[in-house]
Design a protein around this motif. Structure first.
Motif, PDB file in Angstrom:
ATOM      1  N   VAL A  29       0.859  -1.182   0.000  1.00 15.44           N
ATOM      2  CA  VAL A  29       0.000   0.000   0.000  1.00 15.44           C
ATOM      3  C   VAL A  29       0.893   1.229   0.000  1.00 15.44           C
ATOM      4  O   VAL A  29       1.808   1.343   0.822  1.00 15.44           O
ATOM      5  CB  VAL A  29      -0.932   0.015   1.230  1.00 15.44           C
ATOM      6  CG1 VAL A  29      -1.717   1.322   1.287  1.00 15.44           C
ATOM      7  CG2 VAL A  29      -1.890  -1.180   1.194  1.00 15.44           C
ATOM      8  N   GLU A  30       0.641   2.106  -0.939  1.00 17.60           N
ATOM      9  CA  GLU A  30       1.467   3.309  -1.043  1.00 17.60           C
ATOM     10  C   GLU A  30       0.627   4.441  -1.630  1.00 17.60           C
ATOM     11  O   GLU A  30      -0.152   4.223  -2.559  1.00 17.60           O
ATOM     12  CB  GLU A  30       2.669   3.024  -1.950  1.00 17.60           C
ATOM     13  CG  GLU A  30       3.642   4.183  -2.061  1.00 17.60           C
ATOM     14  CD  GLU A  30       4.856   3.842  -2.935  1.00 17.60           C
ATOM     15  OE1 GLU A  30       5.101   2.645  -3.200  1.00 17.60           O
ATOM     16  OE2 GLU A  30       5.543   4.786  -3.349  1.00 17.60           O
ATOM     17  N   PHE A  31       0.801   5.625  -1.072  1.00 13.88           N
ATOM     18  CA  PHE A  31       0.172   6.821  -1.621  1.00 13.88           C
ATOM     19  C   PHE A  31       1.294   7.667  -2.188  1.00 13.88           C
ATOM     20  O   PHE A  31       2.050   8.292  -1.444  1.00 13.88           O
ATOM     21  CB  PHE A  31      -0.610   7.579  -0.534  1.00 13.88           C
ATOM     22  CG  PHE A  31      -1.732   6.768   0.057  1.00 13.88           C
ATOM     23  CD1 PHE A  31      -3.000   6.795  -0.513  1.00 13.88           C
ATOM     24  CD2 PHE A  31      -1.514   5.953   1.164  1.00 13.88           C
ATOM     25  CE1 PHE A  31      -4.030   6.023   0.016  1.00 13.88           C
ATOM     26  CE2 PHE A  31      -2.538   5.181   1.695  1.00 13.88           C
ATOM     27  CZ  PHE A  31      -3.803   5.216   1.128  1.00 13.88           C
ATOM     28  N   LYS A  32       1.430   7.649  -3.513  1.00 16.40           N
ATOM     29  CA  LYS A  32       2.576   8.292  -4.153  1.00 16.40           C
ATOM     30  C   LYS A  32       2.144   9.623  -4.762  1.00 16.40           C
ATOM     31  O   LYS A  32       1.249   9.650  -5.615  1.00 16.40           O
ATOM     32  CB  LYS A  32       3.117   7.348  -5.241  1.00 16.40           C
ATOM     33  CG  LYS A  32       4.388   7.817  -5.873  1.00 16.40           C
ATOM     34  CD  LYS A  32       5.075   6.675  -6.577  1.00 16.40           C
ATOM     35  CE  LYS A  32       6.441   7.130  -7.064  1.00 16.40           C
ATOM     36  NZ  LYS A  32       7.322   5.999  -7.348  1.00 16.40           N
ATOM     37  N   ASP A  33       2.783  10.691  -4.341  1.00 16.15           N
ATOM     38  CA  ASP A  33       2.433  12.027  -4.831  1.00 16.15           C
ATOM     39  C   ASP A  33       2.942  12.183  -6.266  1.00 16.15           C
ATOM     40  O   ASP A  33       4.148  12.171  -6.503  1.00 16.15           O
ATOM     41  CB  ASP A  33       3.066  13.087  -3.919  1.00 16.15           C
ATOM     42  CG  ASP A  33       2.543  14.493  -4.215  1.00 16.15           C
ATOM     43  OD1 ASP A  33       2.106  14.738  -5.361  1.00 16.15           O
ATOM     44  OD2 ASP A  33       2.582  15.338  -3.298  1.00 16.15           O
ATOM     45  N   ILE A  34       2.005  12.312  -7.222  1.00 15.10           N
ATOM     46  CA  ILE A  34       2.372  12.436  -8.631  1.00 15.10           C
ATOM     47  C   ILE A  34       1.995  13.813  -9.187  1.00 15.10           C
ATOM     48  O   ILE A  34       1.959  14.003 -10.405  1.00 15.10           O
ATOM     49  CB  ILE A  34       1.722  11.313  -9.478  1.00 15.10           C
ATOM     50  CG1 ILE A  34       0.203  11.332  -9.311  1.00 15.10           C
ATOM     51  CG2 ILE A  34       2.310   9.951  -9.115  1.00 15.10           C
ATOM     52  CD1 ILE A  34      -0.523  10.443 -10.327  1.00 15.10           C
ATOM     53  N   THR A  35       1.761  14.770  -8.300  1.00  9.92           N
ATOM     54  CA  THR A  35       1.362  16.113  -8.735  1.00  9.92           C
ATOM     55  C   THR A  35       2.388  16.710  -9.695  1.00  9.92           C
ATOM     56  O   THR A  35       2.026  17.257 -10.733  1.00  9.92           O
ATOM     57  CB  THR A  35       1.216  17.052  -7.507  1.00  9.92           C
ATOM     58  OG1 THR A  35       0.487  16.376  -6.494  1.00  9.92           O
ATOM     59  CG2 THR A  35       0.508  18.340  -7.883  1.00  9.92           C
ATOM     60  N   GLY A  36       3.673  16.594  -9.350  1.00  6.81           N
ATOM     61  CA  GLY A  36       4.731  17.204 -10.161  1.00  6.81           C
ATOM     62  C   GLY A  36       4.819  16.603 -11.558  1.00  6.81           C
ATOM     63  O   GLY A  36       5.032  17.325 -12.538  1.00  6.81           O
ATOM     64  N   VAL A  37       4.634  15.299 -11.652  1.00  8.51           N
ATOM     65  CA  VAL A  37       4.717  14.621 -12.955  1.00  8.51           C
ATOM     66  C   VAL A  37       3.563  15.057 -13.861  1.00  8.51           C
ATOM     67  O   VAL A  37       3.736  15.296 -15.056  1.00  8.51           O
ATOM     68  CB  VAL A  37       4.678  13.096 -12.739  1.00  8.51           C
ATOM     69  CG1 VAL A  37       4.632  12.361 -14.063  1.00  8.51           C
ATOM     70  CG2 VAL A  37       5.891  12.653 -11.943  1.00  8.51           C
ATOM     71  N   ILE A  38       2.382  15.178 -13.270  1.00  9.84           N
ATOM     72  CA  ILE A  38       1.221  15.583 -14.069  1.00  9.84           C
ATOM     73  C   ILE A  38       1.348  17.059 -14.465  1.00  9.84           C
ATOM     74  O   ILE A  38       1.079  17.438 -15.603  1.00  9.84           O
ATOM     75  CB  ILE A  38      -0.090  15.289 -13.319  1.00  9.84           C
ATOM     76  CG1 ILE A  38      -0.202  13.771 -13.152  1.00  9.84           C
ATOM     77  CG2 ILE A  38      -1.292  15.838 -14.075  1.00  9.84           C
ATOM     78  CD1 ILE A  38      -1.375  13.308 -12.353  1.00  9.84           C
ATOM     79  N   GLN A  39       1.818  17.878 -13.533  1.00 11.01           N
ATOM     80  CA  GLN A  39       2.042  19.298 -13.846  1.00 11.01           C
ATOM     81  C   GLN A  39       3.049  19.443 -14.988  1.00 11.01           C
ATOM     82  O   GLN A  39       2.875  20.263 -15.887  1.00 11.01           O
ATOM     83  CB  GLN A  39       2.530  20.035 -12.594  1.00 11.01           C
ATOM     84  CG  GLN A  39       2.837  21.518 -12.818  1.00 11.01           C
ATOM     85  CD  GLN A  39       1.641  22.299 -13.330  1.00 11.01           C
ATOM     86  OE1 GLN A  39       0.557  22.235 -12.755  1.00 11.01           O
ATOM     87  NE2 GLN A  39       1.807  23.014 -14.435  1.00 11.01           N
ATOM     88  N   LYS A  40       4.098  18.614 -14.984  1.00 11.38           N
ATOM     89  CA  LYS A  40       5.124  18.663 -16.039  1.00 11.38           C
ATOM     90  C   LYS A  40       4.509  18.304 -17.396  1.00 11.38           C
ATOM     91  O   LYS A  40       4.788  18.963 -18.400  1.00 11.38           O
ATOM     92  CB  LYS A  40       6.251  17.686 -15.683  1.00 11.38           C
ATOM     93  CG  LYS A  40       7.454  17.756 -16.588  1.00 11.38           C
ATOM     94  CD  LYS A  40       8.634  17.029 -15.929  1.00 11.38           C
ATOM     95  CE  LYS A  40       9.856  16.993 -16.832  1.00 11.38           C
ATOM     96  NZ  LYS A  40       9.835  15.886 -17.792  1.00 11.38           N
ATOM     97  N   ALA A  41       3.668  17.286 -17.413  1.00 10.32           N
ATOM     98  CA  ALA A  41       3.002  16.889 -18.664  1.00 10.32           C
ATOM     99  C   ALA A  41       2.108  18.009 -19.178  1.00 10.32           C
ATOM    100  O   ALA A  41       2.038  18.267 -20.384  1.00 10.32           O
ATOM    101  CB  ALA A  41       2.195  15.610 -18.445  1.00 10.32           C
TER     102      ALA A  41
END
Ligand code: ZN
Length: 148
Positions: A29-41
Motif C-alpha cells: 500500500v502506497e500513496f505516491k504524490d504524482i502532482t509534479g509529474v502531471i504538472q510537467k506533462a
C-alpha cells in the motif's frame, strides 16, 4: 517514473495527445504524490486552458486528490481503508487481493483536473496521489490533456 513518462503517444494532428506514464510502487500500500509529474506533462503540452483527465487502467490502484502537506495523513488513510476492508477478512473473490479491489473501488480510477495558465488548478493543500493497494508493481497511468 520512467524517463519516457511524459512522451505523448499516438499523436495526430488535431487530436489531444494521450500520455502514457509509468509509476513504480515500492510497497503493498502506497500513496505516491504524482502532482509534479502531471504538472510537467501539462506544461509540456500546448494547452494553456482546459482539462487533464487522469486515468488508472488497473483494478487495485486508484487516483486521489487530498492534502499533501502532512505525511501522517497517508498513514491515517491507510488505517481508515484497512478498517473498511481488512486484507485477512474472508471474501468471495478469493485470490488474496479483494481488499485492494474494494479500496480502489471506493477511491476511483480517474479524476478530471482543470488547467489554467498551463497550471493545474489545485488548492493550497491539495496534491494528486497514485494509490497503490496491491504492490509493489510497475503501474500504468494515462493522461488526456484537452484544450477548452
Ligand atoms: Zn483480484
Amino acid at each position: 517514473m520512467s524517463s519516457e513518462a511524459t512522451k505523448p503517444m499516438g499523436e495526430r494532428v488535431g487530436a489531444a495527445p494521450l500520455h502514457a506514464l509509468h509509476v513504480e510502487t515500492r510497497a503493498r500500500v502506497e500513496f505516491k504524490d504524482i502532482t509534479g509529474v502531471i504538472q510537467k506533462a501539462v506544461e509540456e503540452s500546448a494547452v494553456a486552458s482546459g482539462v487533464c483527465h487522469v486515468f488508472v487502467p488497473h483494478t487495485t490502484a486508484a487516483i486521489l486528490i487530498n492534502e499533501n502537506d502532512d505525511p501522517a495523513l497517508q498513514k491515517d488513510l491507510d488505517g481508515f481503508l484497512k478498517q473498511l476492508a481488512p486484507q485477512d477478512r474472508e471474501y468471495l473473490h478469493s485470490d488474496g487481493n479483494c481488499d485492494a479491489h474494494l479500496k480502489a473501488a471506493l477511491i476511483g480510477c480517474s479524476k478530471f483536473l482543470l488547467i489554467e495558465n498551463r497550471r493545474l488548478v489545485l488548492g493550497r493543500w491539495q496534491g494528486i496521489y497514485f494509490c497503490e493497494f496491491d504492490g509493489p508493481r510497475r503501474r500504468d497511468l494515462r493522461l488526456k490533456i484537452i484544450a477548452g
